[in-house]
Scaffold this motif. Structure first.
Motif, PDB file in Angstrom:
ATOM      1  N   GLN A  11       0.700  -1.299  -0.510  1.00 46.86           N
ATOM      2  CA  GLN A  11       0.163  -0.005   0.220  1.00 46.86           C
ATOM      3  C   GLN A  11       0.615   1.461   0.156  1.00 46.86           C
ATOM      4  O   GLN A  11       2.019   1.713   0.992  1.00 46.86           O
ATOM      5  CB  GLN A  11      -1.144   0.191   1.097  1.00 46.86           C
ATOM      6  N   MET A  12       0.777   2.129  -0.704  1.00 47.34           N
ATOM      7  CA  MET A  12       1.373   2.979  -1.013  1.00 47.34           C
ATOM      8  C   MET A  12       0.429   4.351  -0.668  1.00 47.34           C
ATOM      9  O   MET A  12      -0.965   4.523  -0.670  1.00 47.34           O
ATOM     10  CB  MET A  12       1.390   3.448  -2.777  1.00 47.34           C
ATOM     11  N   SER A  13       0.825   5.044  -0.313  1.00 46.32           N
ATOM     12  CA  SER A  13       0.245   6.907   0.068  1.00 46.32           C
ATOM     13  C   SER A  13       0.182   7.252  -1.226  1.00 46.32           C
ATOM     14  O   SER A  13       1.147   7.984  -1.947  1.00 46.32           O
ATOM     15  CB  SER A  13       1.349   7.569   1.634  1.00 46.32           C
ATOM     16  N   PRO A  14      -0.688   8.331  -0.800  1.00 42.35           N
ATOM     17  CA  PRO A  14      -0.335   9.722  -2.588  1.00 42.35           C
ATOM     18  C   PRO A  14       0.961  10.748  -1.975  1.00 42.35           C
ATOM     19  O   PRO A  14       1.751  10.306  -1.025  1.00 42.35           O
ATOM     20  CB  PRO A  14      -1.219  10.717  -1.761  1.00 42.35           C
ATOM     21  N   CYS A  17       6.490   7.400  -3.700  1.00 47.51           N
ATOM     22  CA  CYS A  17       7.185   6.557  -4.730  1.00 47.51           C
ATOM     23  C   CYS A  17       7.633   4.996  -3.826  1.00 47.51           C
ATOM     24  O   CYS A  17       8.679   5.573  -3.089  1.00 47.51           O
ATOM     25  CB  CYS A  17       8.334   7.574  -5.887  1.00 47.51           C
ATOM     26  N   GLY A  18       7.948   4.146  -4.737  1.00 46.65           N
ATOM     27  CA  GLY A  18       8.729   3.105  -4.541  1.00 46.65           C
ATOM     28  C   GLY A  18       9.027   2.279  -5.297  1.00 46.65           C
ATOM     29  O   GLY A  18       9.668   2.364  -6.225  1.00 46.65           O
ATOM     30  N   ALA A  19      10.210   1.783  -4.750  1.00 42.92           N
ATOM     31  CA  ALA A  19      11.074   0.482  -5.718  1.00 42.92           C
ATOM     32  C   ALA A  19      11.790  -0.466  -4.895  1.00 42.92           C
ATOM     33  O   ALA A  19      11.546  -1.253  -3.642  1.00 42.92           O
ATOM     34  CB  ALA A  19      12.590   1.412  -5.691  1.00 42.92           C
ATOM     35  N   GLU A  32      11.401  -0.228  -0.327  1.00 41.11           N
ATOM     36  CA  GLU A  32      11.277   0.977   0.397  1.00 41.11           C
ATOM     37  C   GLU A  32      10.799   1.905  -0.901  1.00 41.11           C
ATOM     38  O   GLU A  32      10.146   2.704  -1.795  1.00 41.11           O
ATOM     39  CB  GLU A  32      13.265   1.410   0.575  1.00 41.11           C
ATOM     40  N   ALA A  33      10.131   3.333   0.229  1.00 46.42           N
ATOM     41  CA  ALA A  33       9.210   4.258  -0.913  1.00 46.42           C
ATOM     42  C   ALA A  33       9.902   5.427   0.128  1.00 46.42           C
ATOM     43  O   ALA A  33      10.759   5.941   0.717  1.00 46.42           O
ATOM     44  CB  ALA A  33       7.785   4.228   0.105  1.00 46.42           C
ATOM     45  N   ALA A  34       9.490   6.512  -0.333  1.00 45.10           N
ATOM     46  CA  ALA A  34       9.865   7.789   0.017  1.00 45.10           C
ATOM     47  C   ALA A  34       9.169   8.621  -0.615  1.00 45.10           C
ATOM     48  O   ALA A  34       8.323   8.233  -1.828  1.00 45.10           O
ATOM     49  CB  ALA A  34      11.097   8.286  -0.884  1.00 45.10           C
ATOM     50  N   GLY A  35       8.317   9.882  -0.280  1.00 42.68           N
ATOM     51  CA  GLY A  35       7.618  10.718  -0.628  1.00 42.68           C
ATOM     52  C   GLY A  35       8.125  11.806  -0.131  1.00 42.68           C
ATOM     53  O   GLY A  35       9.000  12.272   0.718  1.00 42.68           O
ATOM     54  N   PHE A  36       7.727  13.161  -0.949  1.00 41.39           N
ATOM     55  CA  PHE A  36       8.444  14.417  -0.840  1.00 41.39           C
ATOM     56  C   PHE A  36       8.276  15.047   0.307  1.00 41.39           C
ATOM     57  O   PHE A  36       8.900  15.716   1.040  1.00 41.39           O
ATOM     58  CB  PHE A  36       6.826  14.882  -1.314  1.00 41.39           C
ATOM     59  N   CYS A  74       5.472   5.032  -9.397  1.00 35.38           N
ATOM     60  CA  CYS A  74       5.235   6.929  -7.763  1.00 35.38           C
ATOM     61  C   CYS A  74       3.860   6.840  -7.630  1.00 35.38           C
ATOM     62  O   CYS A  74       2.928   6.292  -9.168  1.00 35.38           O
ATOM     63  CB  CYS A  74       5.672   7.710  -8.706  1.00 35.38           C
ATOM     64  N   SER A  75       3.038   6.682  -7.029  1.00 37.91           N
ATOM     65  CA  SER A  75       1.648   7.073  -7.154  1.00 37.91           C
ATOM     66  C   SER A  75       1.610   8.311  -7.620  1.00 37.91           C
ATOM     67  O   SER A  75       2.256   9.224  -7.358  1.00 37.91           O
ATOM     68  CB  SER A  75       0.848   6.852  -5.522  1.00 37.91           C
ATOM     69  N   TYR A  76      -0.023   8.980  -7.464  1.00 40.45           N
ATOM     70  CA  TYR A  76       0.279   9.757  -8.631  1.00 40.45           C
ATOM     71  C   TYR A  76       0.534  11.347  -7.699  1.00 40.45           C
ATOM     72  O   TYR A  76       0.757  11.521  -5.940  1.00 40.45           O
ATOM     73  CB  TYR A  76      -1.695  10.293  -8.776  1.00 40.45           C
TER      74      TYR A  76
END
Length: 78
Positions: A11-14, A17-19, A32-36, A74-76
């Motif tokens: 599950q990703m948050s708005p 991005c994940g890899a 792993e994921a990263a968000g702004f 990446c999510s939207y």
């Protein structure tokens, strides 16, 4: 379809991005994921790169000497 029954839903948050990094020879993997809001980065490309760097680092820390990025996305994002 692509994971041939050996799947895990992530599950990703708005605005995230994940890899997924994986080593075929060792069977080692990491997601792993990263968000702004974590990185302070402005562009989607920078956030995606950060997620890829984190996934590779974590995979290699699990003795995955041949880890490489298999998927990144990446999510939207606005």
């Amino acid at each position: 379809e692509r994971c041939e029954g050996n799947c895990k839903i992530i599950q990703m948050s708005p605005s995230e991005c994940g890899a997924l990094a994986y080593s075929d020879s060792e069977g080692t993997f990491s997601y792993e994921a990263a968000g702004f809001w974590w990185t302070g980065e402005a562009t989607q490309q920078e956030i995606l790169k950060k997620a890829e760097e984190r996934a590779l680092k974590k995979c290699k820390s699990k003795d995955g000497k041949a880890c490489e990025i298999k998927e990144s996305f990446c999510s939207y994002m606005k």
